[in-house]
Design an enzyme around this catalytic site. Structure first.
Site, mmCIF file in Angstrom:
data_model
loop_
_atom_site.group_PDB
_atom_site.id
_atom_site.type_symbol
_atom_site.label_atom_id
_atom_site.label_comp_id
_atom_site.label_asym_id
_atom_site.label_seq_id
_atom_site.Cartn_x
_atom_site.Cartn_y
_atom_site.Cartn_z
ATOM 1 N N HIS A 1 0.801 5.077 1.326
ATOM 2 C CA HIS A 1 0.123 6.065 2.160
ATOM 3 C C HIS A 1 0.057 7.374 1.373
ATOM 4 O O HIS A 1 1.091 7.856 0.887
ATOM 5 C CB HIS A 1 0.903 6.335 3.445
ATOM 6 C CG HIS A 1 1.026 5.177 4.370
ATOM 7 N ND1 HIS A 1 0.306 5.071 5.542
ATOM 8 C CD2 HIS A 1 1.797 4.054 4.312
ATOM 9 C CE1 HIS A 1 0.636 3.960 6.162
ATOM 10 N NE2 HIS A 1 1.544 3.315 5.445
ATOM 11 N N HIS B 1 0.854 -1.195 0.000
ATOM 12 C CA HIS B 1 0.000 0.000 0.000
ATOM 13 C C HIS B 1 0.880 1.232 0.000
ATOM 14 O O HIS B 1 1.970 1.237 0.562
ATOM 15 C CB HIS B 1 -0.940 0.010 1.208
ATOM 16 C CG HIS B 1 -0.243 -0.183 2.515
ATOM 17 N ND1 HIS B 1 0.153 -1.427 2.953
ATOM 18 C CD2 HIS B 1 0.163 0.709 3.459
ATOM 19 C CE1 HIS B 1 0.766 -1.294 4.115
ATOM 20 N NE2 HIS B 1 0.799 -0.011 4.446
HETATM 21 P P1 5GP Z 1 2.210 0.224 7.295
HETATM 22 O O1 5GP Z 1 2.900 0.589 8.584
HETATM 23 O O2 5GP Z 1 2.070 -1.269 7.112
HETATM 24 O O3 5GP Z 1 2.800 0.925 6.109
HETATM 25 O O4 5GP Z 1 0.780 0.859 7.428
HETATM 26 C C1 5GP Z 1 -0.394 0.146 7.639
HETATM 27 C C2 5GP Z 1 -1.472 1.153 7.870
HETATM 28 O O5 5GP Z 1 -2.722 0.476 7.812
HETATM 29 C C3 5GP Z 1 -1.406 1.835 9.238
HETATM 30 O O6 5GP Z 1 -1.345 3.246 9.034
HETATM 31 C C4 5GP Z 1 -2.688 1.405 9.944
HETATM 32 O O7 5GP Z 1 -3.271 2.433 10.709
HETATM 33 C C5 5GP Z 1 -3.576 0.985 8.799
HETATM 34 N N1 5GP Z 1 -4.488 -0.108 9.097
HETATM 35 C C6 5GP Z 1 -4.193 -1.276 9.724
HETATM 36 N N2 5GP Z 1 -5.272 -2.073 9.810
HETATM 37 C C7 5GP Z 1 -6.283 -1.397 9.219
HETATM 38 C C8 5GP Z 1 -7.664 -1.708 9.003
HETATM 39 O O8 5GP Z 1 -8.173 -2.762 9.376
HETATM 40 N N3 5GP Z 1 -8.407 -0.755 8.367
HETATM 41 C C9 5GP Z 1 -7.873 0.431 7.958
HETATM 42 N N4 5GP Z 1 -8.719 1.291 7.351
HETATM 43 N N5 5GP Z 1 -6.574 0.756 8.141
HETATM 44 C C10 5GP Z 1 -5.790 -0.146 8.765
#
Ligand code: 5GP
Ligand code: ZN
Length: 117
Positions: A99, A97
């Site tokens: 951001h 993903h």
């Molecule tokens: P990463 O640290 O893996 O780049 O970011 C994952 C992001 O996904 C985090 O900002 C976290 O808040 C978000 N996230 C995790 N689980 C969920 C979920 O079940 N639903 C949504 N909408 N966001 C999520």
């Protein structure tokens, strides 16, 4: 779909999320713990664990979606794109993903009609 992947479950409609855009290839939804007034997650519908395991053409498409988001939201004065690759970088969801983050304005509840070029 990968079992026990929360983003695959969101894509399949098996877990709740606030989706702002989707097509056959990508989904964009609000981060459930936003760190900014606009904090979106741009995800391919195909499961790839991280940036290094994603075909470059898929990454290119995701960036086109980010470009369309910037155009539609009119946030050209300030936004950030971020990919965390690997646990030591803070990656917690192992489904690629991007951001999309901006504090230029608030995001409403409406869906976005993106034009991806
Ligand atoms: P990463 O640290 O893996 O780049 O970011 C994952 C992001 O996904 C985090 O900002 C976290 O808040 C978000 N996230 C995790 N689980 C969920 C979920 O079940 N639903 C949504 N909408 N966001 C999520
Ligand atoms: Zn997944």
């Amino acid at each position: 779909m990968k079992n026990n992947c929360i983003f695959c479950q969101i894509i399949e409609g098996q877990a709740p999320s606030e989706i702002v855009f989707e097509n056959e290839r990508v989904i964009v939804f609000k981060d459930h713990l936003p760190r900014s007034p606009i904090h979106l997650l741009v995800c391919p519908k195909t499961h790839y664990s991280d940036f290094l395991n994603t075909p470059p053409e898929e990454v290119t498409y995701l960036f086109k979606v980010c470009h369309a988001l910037a155009d539609k939201l009119k946030v050209e004065s300030g936004f950030r794109l971020m990919i965390n690759n690997g646990a030591l970088a803070g990656q917690i969801v192992f489904h690629l993903h991007i951001h999309f983050i901006s504090r230029v304005k608030e995001l409403g509840a409406e869906k976005l009609d993106l034009v991806i070029k």
